[in-house]
Write a protein that holds these residues in place. Sequence first.
Motif, PDB file in Angstrom:
ATOM      1  N   PRO A 171      18.423  37.560  85.568  1.00 35.29           N
ATOM      2  CA  PRO A 171      19.878  37.771  85.538  1.00 35.29           C
ATOM      3  C   PRO A 171      20.589  37.322  86.815  1.00 35.29           C
ATOM      4  O   PRO A 171      21.772  36.963  86.755  1.00 35.29           O
ATOM      5  CB  PRO A 171      20.011  39.279  85.330  1.00 35.29           C
ATOM      6  CG  PRO A 171      18.695  39.853  85.740  1.00 35.29           C
ATOM      7  CD  PRO A 171      17.681  38.817  85.417  1.00 35.29           C
ATOM      8  N   THR A 221      32.160  39.465  88.581  1.00 35.16           N
ATOM      9  CA  THR A 221      31.385  39.021  87.426  1.00 35.16           C
ATOM     10  C   THR A 221      30.702  37.700  87.733  1.00 35.16           C
ATOM     11  O   THR A 221      30.863  37.133  88.817  1.00 35.16           O
ATOM     12  CB  THR A 221      32.286  38.889  86.178  1.00 35.16           C
ATOM     13  OG1 THR A 221      31.478  38.668  85.033  1.00 35.16           O
ATOM     14  CG2 THR A 221      33.261  37.725  86.331  1.00 35.16           C
ATOM     15  N   SER A 267      23.404  31.553  79.905  1.00 34.89           N
ATOM     16  CA  SER A 267      24.552  31.272  79.039  1.00 34.89           C
ATOM     17  C   SER A 267      24.943  29.800  79.094  1.00 34.89           C
ATOM     18  O   SER A 267      25.451  29.251  78.113  1.00 34.89           O
ATOM     19  CB  SER A 267      25.742  32.151  79.447  1.00 34.89           C
ATOM     20  OG  SER A 267      25.503  33.510  79.136  1.00 34.89           O
ATOM     21  N   THR A 310      34.519  36.787  79.328  1.00 36.07           N
ATOM     22  CA  THR A 310      33.213  37.413  79.543  1.00 36.07           C
ATOM     23  C   THR A 310      32.538  37.740  78.212  1.00 36.07           C
ATOM     24  O   THR A 310      31.309  37.739  78.120  1.00 36.07           O
ATOM     25  CB  THR A 310      33.340  38.704  80.374  1.00 36.07           C
ATOM     26  OG1 THR A 310      34.212  39.626  79.707  1.00 36.07           O
ATOM     27  CG2 THR A 310      33.900  38.396  81.764  1.00 36.07           C
ATOM     28  N   TRP A 311      33.334  38.026  77.173  1.00 36.75           N
ATOM     29  CA  TRP A 311      32.767  38.267  75.848  1.00 36.75           C
ATOM     30  C   TRP A 311      32.045  37.020  75.346  1.00 36.75           C
ATOM     31  O   TRP A 311      30.923  37.083  74.851  1.00 36.75           O
ATOM     32  CB  TRP A 311      33.871  38.667  74.878  1.00 36.75           C
ATOM     33  CG  TRP A 311      33.432  38.738  73.445  1.00 36.75           C
ATOM     34  CD1 TRP A 311      33.516  37.739  72.514  1.00 36.75           C
ATOM     35  CD2 TRP A 311      32.816  39.848  72.786  1.00 36.75           C
ATOM     36  NE1 TRP A 311      33.005  38.164  71.307  1.00 36.75           N
ATOM     37  CE2 TRP A 311      32.572  39.453  71.441  1.00 36.75           C
ATOM     38  CE3 TRP A 311      32.471  41.126  73.179  1.00 36.75           C
ATOM     39  CZ2 TRP A 311      31.990  40.306  70.512  1.00 36.75           C
ATOM     40  CZ3 TRP A 311      31.892  41.976  72.257  1.00 36.75           C
ATOM     41  CH2 TRP A 311      31.653  41.568  70.945  1.00 36.75           C
ATOM     42  N   SER A 353      28.832  36.507  77.246  1.00 36.35           N
ATOM     43  CA  SER A 353      27.800  37.481  76.879  1.00 36.35           C
ATOM     44  C   SER A 353      27.216  37.232  75.495  1.00 36.35           C
ATOM     45  O   SER A 353      26.040  37.498  75.252  1.00 36.35           O
ATOM     46  CB  SER A 353      28.371  38.905  76.936  1.00 36.35           C
ATOM     47  OG  SER A 353      28.816  39.230  78.236  1.00 36.35           O
ATOM     48  N   VAL A 406      26.115  49.408  76.177  1.00 37.09           N
ATOM     49  CA  VAL A 406      26.685  48.123  75.787  1.00 37.09           C
ATOM     50  C   VAL A 406      27.192  48.170  74.351  1.00 37.09           C
ATOM     51  O   VAL A 406      28.304  47.710  74.050  1.00 37.09           O
ATOM     52  CB  VAL A 406      25.643  46.998  75.951  1.00 37.09           C
ATOM     53  CG1 VAL A 406      26.163  45.685  75.353  1.00 37.09           C
ATOM     54  CG2 VAL A 406      25.299  46.793  77.418  1.00 37.09           C
ATOM     55  N   TYR A 417      24.935  46.748  81.107  1.00 35.96           N
ATOM     56  CA  TYR A 417      25.487  45.431  81.437  1.00 35.96           C
ATOM     57  C   TYR A 417      25.595  44.559  80.189  1.00 35.96           C
ATOM     58  O   TYR A 417      24.601  44.305  79.511  1.00 35.96           O
ATOM     59  CB  TYR A 417      24.600  44.724  82.467  1.00 35.96           C
ATOM     60  CG  TYR A 417      24.574  45.379  83.823  1.00 35.96           C
ATOM     61  CD1 TYR A 417      25.618  45.207  84.724  1.00 35.96           C
ATOM     62  CD2 TYR A 417      23.496  46.175  84.208  1.00 35.96           C
ATOM     63  CE1 TYR A 417      25.600  45.795  85.972  1.00 35.96           C
ATOM     64  CE2 TYR A 417      23.462  46.775  85.454  1.00 35.96           C
ATOM     65  CZ  TYR A 417      24.516  46.582  86.331  1.00 35.96           C
ATOM     66  OH  TYR A 417      24.488  47.176  87.564  1.00 35.96           O
ATOM     67  N   ASP A 418      26.795  44.062  79.891  1.00 41.79           N
ATOM     68  CA  ASP A 418      26.977  43.161  78.756  1.00 41.79           C
ATOM     69  C   ASP A 418      26.193  41.873  78.911  1.00 41.79           C
ATOM     70  O   ASP A 418      25.874  41.200  77.926  1.00 41.79           O
ATOM     71  CB  ASP A 418      28.460  42.798  78.595  1.00 41.79           C
ATOM     72  CG  ASP A 418      29.293  43.987  78.138  1.00 41.79           C
ATOM     73  OD1 ASP A 418      28.702  44.974  77.670  1.00 41.79           O
ATOM     74  OD2 ASP A 418      30.530  43.929  78.248  1.00 41.79           O
ATOM     75  N   SER A 419      25.901  41.500  80.157  1.00 40.47           N
ATOM     76  CA  SER A 419      25.210  40.238  80.429  1.00 40.47           C
ATOM     77  C   SER A 419      23.699  40.330  80.224  1.00 40.47           C
ATOM     78  O   SER A 419      22.998  39.345  80.478  1.00 40.47           O
ATOM     79  CB  SER A 419      25.498  39.780  81.864  1.00 40.47           C
ATOM     80  OG  SER A 419      25.100  40.782  82.792  1.00 40.47           O
ATOM     81  N   PHE A 461      20.744  39.614  78.622  1.00 42.93           N
ATOM     82  CA  PHE A 461      20.526  38.539  77.657  1.00 42.93           C
ATOM     83  C   PHE A 461      19.920  39.020  76.360  1.00 42.93           C
ATOM     84  O   PHE A 461      20.384  38.675  75.271  1.00 42.93           O
ATOM     85  CB  PHE A 461      19.614  37.475  78.289  1.00 42.93           C
ATOM     86  CG  PHE A 461      19.292  36.317  77.381  1.00 42.93           C
ATOM     87  CD1 PHE A 461      20.012  35.148  77.454  1.00 42.93           C
ATOM     88  CD2 PHE A 461      18.260  36.391  76.450  1.00 42.93           C
ATOM     89  CE1 PHE A 461      19.735  34.078  76.622  1.00 42.93           C
ATOM     90  CE2 PHE A 461      17.964  35.333  75.606  1.00 42.93           C
ATOM     91  CZ  PHE A 461      18.703  34.172  75.697  1.00 42.93           C
TER      92      PHE A 461
END
Length: 424
Positions: A24, A34, A40, A89-90, A93, A331, A385-387, A389
């Motif tokens: 990450p 962010t 991504s 960011t959506w 993610s 999340v 965390y939305d990130s 993976f």
Amino acid sequence: MKQLSFNRLDRIVAVALIISSVLPYFALPLGVSTNVPFSSIFGGYLLIRGCRDRRIFWLSAGVLLAPFLASFFRMFITSEQWSVAGSLTWVISLIPLSAMVVAVLALKSALIGWLRAILIFSAGISLVQKYFFLDQGVVPWLWVYDVPGYAPVRLLAPTIAAYIRRPFGLFPEPSFMGGTLGIVAIALILTAMAFKRPLRVIDWVALALTCWVTAISGSGTAIVAPFLIVICAALPLFKRFAGILAIIMPLLLFAVGTAASLVLNQRQSVTNWSWVDRSNSIIAAVRYLFSDVAVFFLGIGRGNTSPYFLSGKIPTNDLPHSEVLPDVYSVFLRVVLENGVLFGLPIILLMMFFVVRADTSSKLRISGWAALIIWLIAGGLAISYDSAFWLFGFPGMMYGLWLCQSAGAKEKEPGPPAQLDAVV
């Protein structure tokens, strides 16, 4: 439907996607709070390549447009402003969801080896961190943890070294690491099942290391993930080695159960407020979701959860917590709260369907349901965390396995008899 074709570059990028999925901090800063993970970026390339397939195109369009549609309808009911940054960011993610579908179709059975590799690497480096550094009162590799959008490991290092000492590897925190590796482990098992490949000795080593490091991470995932991983890994062997497994399995499950019990006892300590803060942030978010009709159906808007908590719009004063709750520590709940049950909940339900449906090993879909439990605990209770993976990449991977199995079944279907061809 015409199948996608892939070149060498596509497969290289797919491998890069898998490797970066457990890194990450391998990301580009985006502002002060962010980042854009390289996973991504690789996923964006694969998404563009995969959108030639109508199924992948409509999947991508549906999930990526959800917050925009919710915002469109919300502007007729509330005065909530549309957040450009939140929508961006959506998209960042959610890219792994469709990208992993393409990666599976590009790599096919070669995916097994790469999943095994990232498990051994991530679990191994986390064990080294724990026994060679944290137990000696040192937090190593501080230069790695230097990307905005994650917990400030540099600032927290003295506290981590003196009191916490839970391994987190190259992730921002132990729960992120434990939840991710638990998902990747079950992904390895399901991928091997999908391509009808038996687990090799090296795969068992990867799974053992994962169970070990997940157990000592103290993450909520550790309570169930090792147990379910052992069960699912052993399922294909029951017919061939029933006698041996009848002796070994109780011992393994007892060891796993003991480890889970130790984790639970440790985390229920009166001096540990982590789970209290996490659970009460979830209670506060659920309570607010049901407090207003517009919020329930259309949400509060992408990126607004943290401002709502910090401003007191989502009340938390009546709930015990050790510090100010800055966000909801879930999340999946954040997806529903920000997009409402009309646009957020369908995404969660669709991903749940992909996870269970990919397991065709039996009518009961035992491995699929086990995978669903691990995934829901990781994204619903452990990771905030939305990130992360694999919270979105895992359902995409399961959908990719489903498409591979469907294509394989069609190839094996017998054609019409020669006599019928002649008549036609």
